[in-house]
Design an enzyme around this catalytic site. Structure first.
Site, short mmCIF file in Angstrom:
data_model
loop_
_atom_site.label_atom_id
_atom_site.label_comp_id
_atom_site.label_asym_id
_atom_site.label_seq_id
_atom_site.Cartn_x
_atom_site.Cartn_y
_atom_site.Cartn_z
CB ALA A 55 23.42 60.53 28.37
CD GLU A 56 23.38 62.90 33.58
OE1 GLU A 56 22.95 62.21 32.62
OE2 GLU A 56 23.05 62.70 34.76
CG ASN A 57 27.78 59.95 28.59
OD1 ASN A 57 26.61 60.27 28.36
ND2 ASN A 57 28.25 58.76 28.30
#
Lengths: 230, 249
Positions: A55-57
């Site tokens: 995930a991007e985070n």
């Protein structure tokens, strides 16, 4: 989880579309799932394939969405959903997360989109007439992942095609999409046309042609999408 | 000479000297890592003409939380620099949109990875860099690109900020920070990019030496002030994010 119902003439449900795309993941792939329908792919029971969801985070190795009361308030996926962590998960900061993306280590990104063109262009950040947009991580992912799969309803709510000869909306990236999953079928952008590889149960080729804004070539060995009954 | 503690007793004191016109970065991705208490304190303090750097413009949470959408609605904001200036679903309406469309607030829309790297570059003494992201899109129109090894890249510039507001689970009096799970997100690179970083922290501030040096995520060199979040209802402790109306997934 996966649907047990027979698909209607309108084709597959949202989870069923995601299920079909998730089955295209290969063993050991590092997979980034975008907000919305793409995150449904992490619910698909594809067995122990060694897939790592990114995930991007900066959450690497997350699992399914957690039930009420089981959430960890410090942990969300790219869609803001509270998810589990699989054994071997890791957390990195945002710059390192996008270093993973930009350096080409993501095997596939699955993105929810507005439009895709037969030449592999796609649009998902700005709608007609809007002043603002929502890019998020989509431009980084689209430019740098090894593969870009997209997932969308075949037409807009008022029935307009979203698989087009050319994108009408501002593009997110050019020429990158290799696989398109919709409620009606599974397609490959083939330059001037979309190649229909698999068709949803109960859907006809004529129905797909009428709902598509570009030429549709039917693959020689056209298959019917196997709906998971898990 | 003994080190002075970086602990500040309360949020009002922590943001009191922030001047009008400041450029402020705000950590957070969805709720985790978002400095809600510092944002509320800045809304109360009233600094104006601010430029805000964050992943999104806020305002989507129901019930409303003091995210940067609150600062926009209070008329404190001149410009935002974000990866989202519209909702992820076109049918959702954000409070920010009204101020943006009327021209009251400007916006610079930046791809998320480019935003993180511009902050990191600012914190790392790098003035600019090239990225393949956004090449061939509307965002690249009229801007410098350059070919490397047969591929086109777009120039992007470092994004230094005056202040960073970050949120962590744990800190010591030296300002060393630890984050938990996806609380980390933009917080480390925003702390690096800032002249002054102010951290809100969930646990009691620890004495120097209480955090294992191997377990420090952001060095206290990048952090000037730490504030412990008081228990609710004085402190803001968001619970689970409510599902969005009509969300199917």
């Amino acid at each position: 989880m996966s649907g047990t119902t027979i698909a209607s003439p309108g084709g597959l449900g949202r989870q069923q579309i995601a299920d079909r795309l998730a089955q295209a993941f290969e063993d050991g792939w590092i997979v980034n799932l975008g907000v919305g329908m793409p995150t449904l792919c992490s619910n698909t029971p594809i067995g122990d394939r060694g897939i790592i969801y990114h995930a991007e985070n900066g959450v690497i190795g997350y699992g399914g969405v957690l039930a009420d009361g089981e959430e960890d308030l410090h942990l969300v996926n790219a869609g803001g959903q509270h998810v589990s962590l699989n054994p071997g998960a890791a957390i990195v900061n945002h710059a390192d997360s996008f270093a993973i993306i930009r350096s080409g280590r993501i095997d596939v990104t699955v993105l929810g989109i507005y439009e895709v063109a037969a030449n592999g262009d796609f649009a998902n950040w700005k709608v007609a007439g809007a002043k603002g947009g929502g890019i998020g991580g989509a431009m980084d992912l689209a430019a740098c992942a090894k593969r870009v799969f997209v997932i969308l309803e075949h037409t807009t709510r008022d029935g307009k095609p979203r698989l087009l000869r050319q994108c009408a909306l501002p593009v997110t990236a050019r020429g990158v999409v290799t696989l398109v999953a919709t409620n009606l079928g599974l397609f490959e952008p083939a330059g001037e046309a979309f190649r229909l590889r698999e068709i949803a149960p109960g859907v006809t080729v004529e129905q797909i042609r009428a709902a598509t804004g570009a030429e549709v070539i039917v693959a020689e060995n056209l298959q019917v999408i196997q709906v998971l009954t898990g | 000479m003994a080190q002075q503690t970086k602990e500040i007793a309360n949020f009002a004191d922590a943001v009191r000297d922030i001047p009008d016109g400041s450029v402020i970065a705000f950590g957070g991705f969805a709720y985790p890592g978002t400095p809600f208490n510092l944002i509320q304190a800045l809304a109360d303090q009233g600094a104006k003409n601010l430029t805000l750097v964050a992943n999104s413009t806020g305002g989507a949470a129901q019930p409303r939380l003091p995210d940067i959408g609150l600062l926009v609605e209070r008329g404190q904001v001149r410009k935002v620099i974000c990866a989202f200036t519209a909702a992820t679903r076109a049918s959702d309406v954000l409070p920010f949109t009204k101020y943006y469309e009327s021209g009251e607030v400007e916006a610079e829309l930046v791809p998320q990875g480019t935003l993180a790297e511009r902050l990191r570059a600012a914190g790392a003494g790098i003035p600019a860099f090239y990225t393949p992201t956004a090449v061939g899109t509307e965002l690249a129109e009229g801007r410098e690109t350059r070919m490397f090894n047969g591929r086109e890249y777009l120039i992007e510039y470092a994004l230094p900020v005056d202040f960073a507001f970050v949120s962590a689970i744990r800190a010591d009096t030296m300002g060393n920070l630890q984050y938990r799970r996806s609380q980390r997100n933009f917080n480390p690179v925003m702390a690096m990019a800032a002249n002054m970083t102010i951290a809100e922290v969930e646990e009691d501030i620890l004495p120097a030496g209480a955090i294992d040096p191997d377990e420090v995520h952001t060095s206290g060199i990048f952090v000037q002030r730490v504030v412990k979040i008081p228990p609710a209802p004085i402190g803001i402790w968001p619970g689970k994010r409510a599902p969005r109306a009509g969300a199917k997934s």
